[in-house]
Design a protein around this motif. Sequence first.
Motif, short mmCIF file in Angstrom:
data_model
loop_
_atom_site.label_atom_id
_atom_site.label_comp_id
_atom_site.label_asym_id
_atom_site.label_seq_id
_atom_site.Cartn_x
_atom_site.Cartn_y
_atom_site.Cartn_z
N GLY A 20 0.79 -1.22 0.00
CA GLY A 20 0.00 0.00 0.00
C GLY A 20 0.82 1.27 0.00
O GLY A 20 0.27 2.36 -0.14
N LYS A 21 2.15 1.15 0.16
CA LYS A 21 3.02 2.32 0.13
C LYS A 21 3.47 2.59 -1.30
O LYS A 21 3.54 1.69 -2.13
N MET A 22 3.79 3.84 -1.58
CA MET A 22 4.32 4.20 -2.89
C MET A 22 5.79 3.83 -2.98
O MET A 22 6.56 4.04 -2.03
N MET A 37 24.57 6.65 -8.30
CA MET A 37 25.52 5.62 -7.87
C MET A 37 25.93 5.82 -6.41
O MET A 37 26.23 4.86 -5.70
N VAL A 38 25.92 7.07 -5.95
CA VAL A 38 26.19 7.35 -4.53
C VAL A 38 25.11 6.69 -3.67
O VAL A 38 25.41 6.05 -2.64
N HIS A 39 23.86 6.81 -4.08
CA HIS A 39 22.76 6.17 -3.35
C HIS A 39 22.89 4.65 -3.37
O HIS A 39 22.70 3.98 -2.35
N ILE A 40 23.22 4.12 -4.53
CA ILE A 40 23.29 2.66 -4.67
C ILE A 40 24.39 2.07 -3.81
O ILE A 40 24.24 0.99 -3.23
N ARG A 41 25.52 2.75 -3.69
CA ARG A 41 26.61 2.26 -2.84
C ARG A 41 26.14 2.08 -1.39
O ARG A 41 26.60 1.18 -0.68
N ILE A 87 20.82 -1.63 -24.10
CA ILE A 87 19.92 -0.48 -24.15
C ILE A 87 19.52 -0.04 -22.74
O ILE A 87 19.56 1.15 -22.42
N GLN A 88 19.14 -0.99 -21.90
CA GLN A 88 18.73 -0.68 -20.52
C GLN A 88 19.27 -1.74 -19.57
O GLN A 88 19.42 -2.91 -19.93
N LEU A 89 19.52 -1.30 -18.34
CA LEU A 89 19.82 -2.21 -17.23
C LEU A 89 18.94 -1.80 -16.05
O LEU A 89 18.92 -0.63 -15.67
N GLY A 90 18.23 -2.76 -15.49
CA GLY A 90 17.45 -2.51 -14.29
C GLY A 90 18.03 -3.32 -13.14
O GLY A 90 18.38 -4.49 -13.31
N ILE A 91 18.15 -2.69 -11.97
CA ILE A 91 18.58 -3.42 -10.78
C ILE A 91 17.64 -3.05 -9.63
O ILE A 91 17.33 -1.89 -9.41
N ALA A 92 17.17 -4.09 -8.92
CA ALA A 92 16.28 -3.92 -7.78
C ALA A 92 16.92 -4.58 -6.57
O ALA A 92 17.66 -5.56 -6.70
N GLY A 103 11.20 3.88 -0.30
CA GLY A 103 11.32 4.85 -1.40
C GLY A 103 11.68 4.18 -2.71
O GLY A 103 10.89 3.41 -3.27
N CYS A 104 12.86 4.46 -3.21
CA CYS A 104 13.29 3.90 -4.49
C CYS A 104 13.70 2.43 -4.31
O CYS A 104 14.54 2.11 -3.47
N VAL A 105 13.08 1.55 -5.08
CA VAL A 105 13.35 0.12 -4.96
C VAL A 105 14.08 -0.44 -6.17
O VAL A 105 14.62 -1.55 -6.13
N SER A 106 14.09 0.33 -7.27
CA SER A 106 14.73 -0.16 -8.50
C SER A 106 15.26 1.02 -9.30
O SER A 106 14.61 2.07 -9.38
N TRP A 107 16.45 0.84 -9.86
CA TRP A 107 17.07 1.86 -10.71
C TRP A 107 17.13 1.33 -12.13
O TRP A 107 17.49 0.18 -12.37
N GLN A 108 16.80 2.19 -13.08
CA GLN A 108 16.73 1.84 -14.49
C GLN A 108 17.73 2.69 -15.27
O GLN A 108 17.52 3.89 -15.47
N PHE A 109 18.84 2.06 -15.68
CA PHE A 109 19.92 2.76 -16.37
C PHE A 109 19.66 2.73 -17.88
O PHE A 109 19.43 1.66 -18.46
#
Length: 298
Positions: A20-22, A37-41, A87-92, A103-109
Amino acid sequence: MSDSASSPNKGAGKFLGHNGKMVEIRDVWRGNLDEEMVHIRKVVEKYPYVAMDTEFPGVVARPISDQYSTDYQYQTLRCNVDLLKIIQLGIAFENENGDHPDGCVSWQFNFKFNLQEDMYAQDSIDLLKDAGIDFARHETEGIDVQYFGEVMMTSGLVLVDEVKWVSFHSGYDFGYLLKLLTCTALPATEGEFFELLKLYFPNIFDIKYMVNGIDGLHGGLQKIAEDLSCVRIGPMHQAGSDSLLTCDAFFKLADQFGGVSTMESEHKFVNELFGLGGNCTVYRPPPRDTVNDESLDV
């Protein structure tokens, strides 16, 4: 206005999560790569299960080698990855309990790709366009793969035993990642490929390999995830959403084997890729004699 401030494609943004959370799938372009990348580290330290998916421009070539050779599937992968561009890389991310970060659960490069200059299979590009991939933006704001390889090396994502990479039918995915990490063509032999893979990604799980032989779990990622009662967040065929679904499906599947800690302690499924190497999922064509004999009976 920075590159990242342009309007996002429909594969990124905030979506209603399972509790139920965004939650957010965040687009990463050239302009916000270093910042993200700072956040991902920081995230990977507490959420070391990294689910991955890539989007790439299809398959356009077949190797000259004999299709009856034991490494024909790898040689097909190798010649296409060497020819084409990611073309794209997704990491969750999830932790050992299957929880996502807040908050952010997945990054889409999103990588630099030019439809006028780069090679691709038309059907694959049509599929990605239908999914909402903005190729005009990839051309102007896409991430340089060589620079991405450099920042990936210091991201805490690779060359680290504590990080577990989760994937689905991922030979090509890891092929593209090795290509951008090493800035060279893939190794000439399948054995060398797996040695390099284990160096950069010491712990890999491939869901497609894990479900092999399990009654009722067949097909692609979407079908298997639905059978495991997983709900997709975001659109199909965009790497951020696909990586998030891969992550959720992995933990649902792991429960059938006693949980991730049991799987790891028993070394189940680790460092096996569906359709590659010497495992039971590798396609073996019938012997030549069998084919010739059947043709004579016609």
